[in-house]
Write a protein that holds these residues in place. Structure first.
Motif, short mmCIF file in Angstrom:
data_model
loop_
_atom_site.label_atom_id
_atom_site.label_comp_id
_atom_site.label_asym_id
_atom_site.label_seq_id
_atom_site.Cartn_x
_atom_site.Cartn_y
_atom_site.Cartn_z
N LEU A 184 10.23 -7.56 -7.57
CA LEU A 184 9.30 -6.82 -6.73
C LEU A 184 8.61 -5.69 -7.45
O LEU A 184 7.70 -5.06 -6.96
N ILE A 187 4.26 -4.90 -8.37
CA ILE A 187 3.25 -5.21 -7.36
C ILE A 187 2.94 -3.90 -6.62
O ILE A 187 3.83 -3.23 -6.13
N LYS A 188 1.68 -3.57 -6.58
CA LYS A 188 1.28 -2.31 -5.98
C LYS A 188 1.50 -2.31 -4.48
O LYS A 188 1.48 -3.35 -3.83
N ARG A 189 1.72 -1.12 -3.94
CA ARG A 189 1.90 -0.99 -2.51
C ARG A 189 0.66 -1.52 -1.79
O ARG A 189 -0.44 -1.32 -2.23
N GLY A 190 0.89 -2.15 -0.69
CA GLY A 190 -0.24 -2.60 0.12
C GLY A 190 -0.69 -4.01 -0.19
O GLY A 190 -1.38 -4.63 0.62
N GLU A 193 0.73 -6.67 2.16
CA GLU A 193 0.11 -6.70 3.49
C GLU A 193 -1.23 -7.42 3.49
O GLU A 193 -1.70 -7.87 4.53
N PHE A 218 10.98 -12.99 1.58
CA PHE A 218 9.58 -12.64 1.79
C PHE A 218 9.13 -13.03 3.19
O PHE A 218 8.38 -12.32 3.83
N LEU A 224 7.77 -8.80 9.55
CA LEU A 224 7.88 -7.42 10.05
C LEU A 224 6.51 -6.78 10.24
O LEU A 224 6.38 -5.79 10.93
N TYR A 225 5.50 -7.37 9.59
CA TYR A 225 4.17 -6.80 9.76
C TYR A 225 3.58 -7.24 11.09
O TYR A 225 3.85 -8.34 11.55
N PRO A 226 2.75 -6.39 11.67
CA PRO A 226 2.04 -6.84 12.86
C PRO A 226 1.04 -7.93 12.48
O PRO A 226 0.61 -8.01 11.33
#
Lengths: 332, 332
Positions: A184, A187-190, A193, A218, A224-226
């Protein structure tokens, strides 16, 4: 310098006929810094626009070593066997600095480059992400007008380049590895998503077990994301680009995504939004560029930042001062 | 209209002495639309700046119904028993439209409002998030100068308000619920990545089991993100604000975070970054405001968007046209 006389109408006709040389030539005009070239490029793009848009645009990102080139080659070749015509572009703002651009070394995709139904174009070099992204965005239009119906845009993920690519494609694919210890990192945040699908590459041999585990993890994380506006639930798939495994699965996911988003209109809504985004983004970038390159401003800016850091002035007062300076200097 | 004459030096002295009436008066000046008031406010803020900064700034967000007011009341009261002085502010750009501002109804925090070591201020109303956020940002400075050493900034999460709050606090807390069926709905994308800690509220009675399960899930999800620059690993804690349970645990997490980030300097780095962010953000917003409120531009903008949507013109050509129009109209 060698501003060769180009007949734009002729070039447009040739592009629409699928002529690769004309397409390459037009992209070179798009990337030129010569004003005459840019005017011609502009004319060509606006004439190609009505013939563009009829494609699937796929963005692909992943850290170095994840196997992006091998994956794109496998996907590209697979698609041509399905009667698609595939164009591969890239957004890599670092290429002009490092000189080592992604896709620059075409030998990395030896087979695909020989495939007559594939068109590969290295990343434009440029000083800014904005510039590089704009060239790629315009090249998509040209490729579509030339009859390419799948456009793949690769990015190495330097700075904000993923956001730029995400804003010009229909489907955003994140390539990952499993079994690489800390899979992990890097990989940049965001980014996660943004992904419409995560493909875990190199899922073969000894890696297979770890890859399957990573898939479960994964999947859990993605749930967990909307839900996105498109109501699309991002998927996780395994593949081995090297062994040509799982490529058709990924293409099936893309097709499912396209049919689902076309059905609920989010496909065309997203494209409209992206157009408006690039329109406003270009304006906003230019406004900032004008301001920050003003010679009065350049000097004062650093002074103010120092004052702010030393709590001598509030950021808002400092901003107001600079704006006043800017507008008064423009009135003279 | 009633631009009462204020002696700014006097007000500053009173604020520094911890006078609540003076503090409230100064915040009212900050929020005023009267130019004379704003000039005074500016003067006061810049004189309070050297006395500000010595606090812990906590941002709190969560969907309506999660129990934000009860939580803030519990946390605020707890902190005053630990000899802290607590200021509660809010960023709610919707308040001017709906008239129902968060914190507006002070009775929502009946106990805290009577607590002499707590200062509660409803969200400034304003037409734009930028305006509201600026007022809150400036109020933080004033509260700190008045001796409040814990600043809590609440947001309801309308539009980009979380990002704004995240950019003005040291520690960002996301309140969530478990056992509410689909506990993940309603939280905007990206919020989870911003959180330094997730607190699962209402973890009591029949809810406890579901809350514990949710804790495991969120922990797992948070571990999938790459570490923040601060190297802080976000935590998940359970609490019941209503029953006053878990509040001290959360405060311990905040203290751990502060000591860890102060040790590796990311605490002060982040504050510097935030100052620069607000400085540049204010400039960029003003440049856009100037452009888009230009009467020539307003008319042309809608026309161009239509042309773009109908593939009559590329977004980049349209942008270039508008910029030309703008700069030529300014030269006349």
């Amino acid at each position: 310098k060698r501003a060769k006389k180009t007949n734009p109408e002729h070039l447009v006709r040739q592009i629409l006929a699928g002529n690769i040389t004309a397409l390459s030539q037009a992209i070179t005009l798009v990337e030129s810094k010569n004003n005459l070239h840019l005017k011609t490029a502009n004319h060509i793009i606006n004439n190609c626009l009505p013939h563009s848009g009829n494609s699937i645009r796929i963005g692909i990102t992943g850290v170095p070593g994840v196997g992006k080139s091998t994956f794109i080659e496998a996907l590209g070749n697979y698609l041509t066997t399905k009667n698609h015509r595939v164009a591969v572009l890239a957004v890599d703002p670092s290429s002009s600095i490092t000189k080592g651009s992604i896709l620059g070394d075409k030998t990395r995709m030896e087979d695909l480059v020989k495939n007559e139904n594939a068109f590969i174009r290295p990343s434009a070099s440029g000083d800014s992400l904005g510039g590089v992204a704009q060239h790629t965005r315009e090249s998509i239009v040209l490729c579509e007008a030339a009859g390419y119906d799948v456009i793949i845009v690769e990015t190495v993920g330097v700075g904000q380049s993923e956001t730029a690519v995400h804003s010009m494609v229909d489907f955003f694919l994140l390539l990952k590895l499993a079994g690489a210890g800390d899979e992990l990192q890097g990989i940049k945040r965001g980014i996660m998503e943004m992904a419409d699908t995560i493909a875990i590459n190199k899922a073969d041999g000894d890696n297979l077990k770890a890859a399957k585990l990573a898939k479960v993890e994964f999947n859990r994380a993605l749930h967990l994301y909307p839900l996105k506006v498109s109501r699309w639930q991002p998927k996780v798939v395994l593949c081995s680009a090297l062994k040509n495994e799982g490529i058709s699965d990924i293409w099936n996911v893309v097709k499912l995504y396209i049919s689902q988003t076309k059905e609920n209109n989010s496909f065309s809504d997203k494209r409209k939004e992206q157009n408006t985004y690039w329109f406003l983004q270009t304006i906003n970038d230019a406004l900032k560029q004008e301001f920050y390159s003003n010679s009065n401003i350049e000097i004062e800016l650093q002074k103010r930042i120092l004052q702010i850091e030393n709590s001598k002035i509030s950021p808002f007062t400092a901003a107001r001062d600079l704006l006043q300076l800017y507008y008064s200097s423009k009135e003279i």
